[in-house]
Design a protein around this motif. Sequence first.
Motif, PDB file in Angstrom:
ATOM      1  N   VAL A 143      -8.892  12.493  13.736  1.00 58.13           N
ATOM      2  CA  VAL A 143      -8.077  11.418  14.300  1.00 58.13           C
ATOM      3  C   VAL A 143      -6.887  11.152  13.389  1.00 58.13           C
ATOM      4  CG1 VAL A 143      -8.035   8.986  15.017  1.00 58.13           C
ATOM      5  CG2 VAL A 143     -10.077  10.387  15.432  1.00 58.13           C
ATOM      6  N   THR A 144      -7.153  10.945  12.118  1.00 56.00           N
ATOM      7  CA  THR A 144      -6.085  10.733  11.144  1.00 56.00           C
ATOM      8  C   THR A 144      -6.660  10.944   9.743  1.00 56.00           C
ATOM      9  OG1 THR A 144      -4.264   9.250  10.508  1.00 56.00           O
ATOM     10  CG2 THR A 144      -6.420   8.245  10.840  1.00 56.00           C
ATOM     11  N   ASN A 145      -5.776  11.026   8.764  1.00 53.19           N
ATOM     12  CA  ASN A 145      -6.227  11.189   7.383  1.00 53.19           C
ATOM     13  C   ASN A 145      -5.184  10.620   6.426  1.00 53.19           C
ATOM     14  OD1 ASN A 145      -4.203  13.146   7.280  1.00 53.19           O
ATOM     15  ND2 ASN A 145      -5.637  14.862   7.519  1.00 53.19           N
ATOM     16  N   GLU A 146      -5.520  10.628   5.150  1.00 60.18           N
ATOM     17  CA  GLU A 146      -4.625  10.016   4.175  1.00 60.18           C
ATOM     18  C   GLU A 146      -3.342  10.831   3.974  1.00 60.18           C
ATOM     19  OE1 GLU A 146      -5.646  10.511  -0.193  1.00 60.18           O
ATOM     20  OE2 GLU A 146      -7.632  10.863   0.705  1.00 60.18           O
ATOM     21  N   PHE A 147      -3.409  12.128   4.202  1.00 60.39           N
ATOM     22  CA  PHE A 147      -2.196  12.934   4.064  1.00 60.39           C
ATOM     23  C   PHE A 147      -1.125  12.421   5.021  1.00 60.39           C
ATOM     24  CE2 PHE A 147       0.655  16.380   5.127  1.00 60.39           C
ATOM     25  CZ  PHE A 147       0.942  16.956   3.894  1.00 60.39           C
ATOM     26  N   THR A 148      -1.521  12.121   6.250  1.00 58.73           N
ATOM     27  CA  THR A 148      -0.568  11.611   7.242  1.00 58.73           C
ATOM     28  C   THR A 148      -0.003  10.267   6.814  1.00 58.73           C
ATOM     29  OG1 THR A 148      -1.815  12.753   8.977  1.00 58.73           O
ATOM     30  CG2 THR A 148      -0.303  11.025   9.680  1.00 58.73           C
ATOM     31  N   TYR A 149      -0.829   9.439   6.167  1.00 59.82           N
ATOM     32  CA  TYR A 149      -0.368   8.116   5.737  1.00 59.82           C
ATOM     33  C   TYR A 149       0.682   8.236   4.634  1.00 59.82           C
ATOM     34  CZ  TYR A 149      -0.506   3.352   3.873  1.00 59.82           C
ATOM     35  OH  TYR A 149      -0.158   2.097   3.433  1.00 59.82           O
ATOM     36  N   TYR A 150       0.426   9.078   3.668  1.00 59.63           N
ATOM     37  CA  TYR A 150       1.339   9.169   2.523  1.00 59.63           C
ATOM     38  C   TYR A 150       2.485  10.154   2.761  1.00 59.63           C
ATOM     39  CZ  TYR A 150      -2.117   6.454  -0.037  1.00 59.63           C
ATOM     40  OH  TYR A 150      -2.973   5.453  -0.443  1.00 59.63           O
ATOM     41  N   SER A 151       2.372  11.000   3.770  1.00 57.05           N
ATOM     42  CA  SER A 151       3.445  11.963   4.074  1.00 57.05           C
ATOM     43  C   SER A 151       3.768  11.900   5.557  1.00 57.05           C
ATOM     44  CB  SER A 151       3.010  13.381   3.680  1.00 57.05           C
ATOM     45  OG  SER A 151       2.641  13.442   2.326  1.00 57.05           O
ATOM     46  N   PRO A 152       4.298  10.761   6.017  1.00 53.18           N
ATOM     47  CA  PRO A 152       4.532  10.594   7.462  1.00 53.18           C
ATOM     48  C   PRO A 152       5.501  11.629   8.039  1.00 53.18           C
ATOM     49  CG  PRO A 152       5.628   8.871   6.219  1.00 53.18           C
ATOM     50  CD  PRO A 152       4.751   9.599   5.248  1.00 53.18           C
ATOM     51  N   GLY A 153       6.388  12.165   7.221  1.00 51.45           N
ATOM     52  CA  GLY A 153       7.318  13.181   7.727  1.00 51.45           C
ATOM     53  C   GLY A 153       6.934  14.576   7.337  1.00 51.45           C
ATOM     54  N   GLY A 154       5.673  14.746   6.965  1.00 50.87           N
ATOM     55  CA  GLY A 154       5.247  16.051   6.465  1.00 50.87           C
ATOM     56  C   GLY A 154       4.833  17.035   7.526  1.00 50.87           C
ATOM     57  N   GLY A 155       4.962  16.661   8.798  1.00 55.71           N
ATOM     58  CA  GLY A 155       4.636  17.592   9.866  1.00 55.71           C
ATOM     59  C   GLY A 155       3.161  17.674  10.201  1.00 55.71           C
ATOM     60  N   CYS A 156       2.353  16.823   9.617  1.00 52.54           N
ATOM     61  CA  CYS A 156       0.912  16.844   9.924  1.00 52.54           C
ATOM     62  C   CYS A 156       0.687  16.177  11.278  1.00 52.54           C
ATOM     63  CB  CYS A 156       0.148  16.118   8.826  1.00 52.54           C
ATOM     64  SG  CYS A 156      -1.639  16.351   8.928  1.00 52.54           S
ATOM     65  N   PRO A 157      -0.079  16.799  12.179  1.00 54.20           N
ATOM     66  CA  PRO A 157      -0.191  16.270  13.549  1.00 54.20           C
ATOM     67  C   PRO A 157      -1.174  15.118  13.713  1.00 54.20           C
ATOM     68  CG  PRO A 157      -1.485  18.260  13.360  1.00 54.20           C
ATOM     69  CD  PRO A 157      -0.790  18.084  12.043  1.00 54.20           C
ATOM     70  N   TYR A 158      -1.817  14.692  12.635  1.00 55.88           N
ATOM     71  CA  TYR A 158      -2.905  13.725  12.786  1.00 55.88           C
ATOM     72  C   TYR A 158      -2.427  12.288  12.601  1.00 55.88           C
ATOM     73  CZ  TYR A 158      -5.385  18.117  12.202  1.00 55.88           C
ATOM     74  OH  TYR A 158      -5.808  19.415  12.329  1.00 55.88           O
ATOM     75  N   THR A 159      -1.401  11.946  13.322  1.00 59.77           N
ATOM     76  CA  THR A 159      -0.879  10.583  13.282  1.00 59.77           C
ATOM     77  C   THR A 159      -1.594   9.748  14.335  1.00 59.77           C
ATOM     78  OG1 THR A 159       1.280  11.344  12.530  1.00 59.77           O
ATOM     79  CG2 THR A 159       1.177   9.149  13.497  1.00 59.77           C
ATOM     80  N   SER A 160      -1.994   8.549  13.964  1.00 63.77           N
ATOM     81  CA  SER A 160      -2.652   7.623  14.892  1.00 63.77           C
ATOM     82  C   SER A 160      -1.738   6.434  15.142  1.00 63.77           C
ATOM     83  CB  SER A 160      -3.986   7.149  14.322  1.00 63.77           C
ATOM     84  OG  SER A 160      -4.531   6.103  15.106  1.00 63.77           O
ATOM     85  N   SER A 161      -1.678   6.007  16.385  1.00 66.89           N
ATOM     86  CA  SER A 161      -0.859   4.837  16.721  1.00 66.89           C
ATOM     87  C   SER A 161      -1.569   3.540  16.373  1.00 66.89           C
ATOM     88  CB  SER A 161      -0.523   4.849  18.205  1.00 66.89           C
ATOM     89  OG  SER A 161      -1.715   4.780  18.987  1.00 66.89           O
ATOM     90  N   THR A 162      -2.864   3.607  16.109  1.00 65.43           N
ATOM     91  CA  THR A 162      -3.641   2.380  15.889  1.00 65.43           C
ATOM     92  C   THR A 162      -4.256   2.284  14.503  1.00 65.43           C
ATOM     93  OG1 THR A 162      -5.572   3.453  16.880  1.00 65.43           O
ATOM     94  CG2 THR A 162      -4.210   2.091  18.331  1.00 65.43           C
ATOM     95  N   TRP A 163      -4.474   3.417  13.833  1.00 65.20           N
ATOM     96  CA  TRP A 163      -5.185   3.416  12.557  1.00 65.20           C
ATOM     97  C   TRP A 163      -4.292   3.885  11.417  1.00 65.20           C
ATOM     98  CZ3 TRP A 163      -9.639   0.973  12.503  1.00 65.20           C
ATOM     99  CH2 TRP A 163     -10.480   0.986  13.621  1.00 65.20           C
ATOM    100  N   ALA A 164      -4.518   3.282  10.243  1.00 67.58           N
ATOM    101  CA  ALA A 164      -3.896   3.734   8.998  1.00 67.58           C
ATOM    102  C   ALA A 164      -5.014   4.106   8.037  1.00 67.58           C
ATOM    103  CB  ALA A 164      -3.016   2.646   8.403  1.00 67.58           C
ATOM    104  N   MET A 165      -4.868   5.258   7.375  1.00 68.58           N
ATOM    105  CA  MET A 165      -5.919   5.757   6.492  1.00 68.58           C
ATOM    106  C   MET A 165      -5.332   5.960   5.112  1.00 68.58           C
ATOM    107  SD  MET A 165      -9.022   7.788   7.474  1.00 68.58           S
ATOM    108  CE  MET A 165     -10.383   7.272   6.452  1.00 68.58           C
ATOM    109  N   THR A 166      -5.761   5.121   4.155  1.00 76.38           N
ATOM    110  CA  THR A 166      -5.223   5.231   2.801  1.00 76.38           C
ATOM    111  C   THR A 166      -6.082   6.100   1.902  1.00 76.38           C
ATOM    112  OG1 THR A 166      -6.355   3.205   2.122  1.00 76.38           O
ATOM    113  CG2 THR A 166      -4.100   2.977   2.982  1.00 76.38           C
ATOM    114  N   SER A 167      -7.278   6.489   2.377  1.00 71.55           N
ATOM    115  CA  SER A 167      -8.123   7.410   1.625  1.00 71.55           C
ATOM    116  C   SER A 167      -9.158   8.006   2.566  1.00 71.55           C
ATOM    117  CB  SER A 167      -8.819   6.696   0.464  1.00 71.55           C
ATOM    118  OG  SER A 167      -9.606   7.599  -0.289  1.00 71.55           O
ATOM    119  N   GLY A 168      -9.300   9.339   2.521  1.00 74.87           N
ATOM    120  CA  GLY A 168     -10.318   9.997   3.318  1.00 74.87           C
ATOM    121  C   GLY A 168      -9.797  10.533   4.638  1.00 74.87           C
TER     122      GLY A 168
END
Length: 308
Positions: free
Chosen positions: A89-114
């Motif tokens: 669904v999402t992971n911390e990589f997406t949170y810390y690298s929003p423009g990194g091209g990772c497809p696991y962005t969530s419109s409802t959740w933020a993941m700061t670890s894990g």
Amino acid sequence: MSTSYHYGRRLHQHRRYIYPGLAIIVVLLVVGAGMFIKHERHKPAPAVVATKPHATTPKSTVVPTPAPAPKPAPTILFSDPLNGPDRIVTNEFTYYSPGGGCPYTSSTWAMTSGTLFVKNGAGYSGVPTVENQAVCDSTTQTNSAVFRLNTKASSFTNVDVSMDYMAVRHIGAPGTSYDGIHMWVGYQSEYALYAASIFRWDGNLVIKKKVPVAQAQCSDPSNDGCYYDLTMETPHQSLTTVNIWRHADIIFQSATNGTVTITEKIDGQTILQGVDKSINGPAYTSGAVGVRGDNTEFYFKNFTVTKL
């Protein structure tokens, strides 16, 4: 003398005696009838006894009890069943690298670890690992030894936050005393929040407040924050059974005077209740909500925020 002569004479003699007798009988009957009629005319009429009508018990009028008004449907402010096909669904990589091209962005959740997965129709922590660096494809490198997940919506107040959860196993034992599963309310940031333990491997449950270390200046900070107990650590060893689904409710209430009350229920039973009267700083009267896991593989589903 002839026979007819004698017969006629005897008949005449008989008539001399019969007729007067008949006359007497007739007279007696007439007189008797008259006396009877006179008696009946002067006989008093039978008394009419007034009878009271039978008392009847009035039929009780049964007034039907009105059916209770149906309860209004609860107002659901947020809901994620966390079902569907297996996926990240999402992971911390997406949170810390929003423009990194990772497809696991969530419109409802933020993941700061894990990493948050969906597996077998439920949210899943993955097998917890510890990574030096987050990666986009975190299928095996989950970094979920510390699992921190919060909603992007951040203004929840006076709500019931609920979910179903199941602990699977303890990874990295012995770990720490607080290893297990926790729910967040009043979340301001990973440094300022309320955490309610719903499963701990040591069998104790507690509700805590986390305050930024710069504000509290505690001697034992954790991730740049200081934790303060809002309740005693209470033993609930019976709630440490693995591979069984349970239901948790964290009721988050804010009073007009700024006091916050947090009530924890497991399977409908009240387990803990804590009150924050501005302990080491103002109470968090609103905020995001979320889930934390420490060294624990677990599932959760039907995450819901309902207005009180």
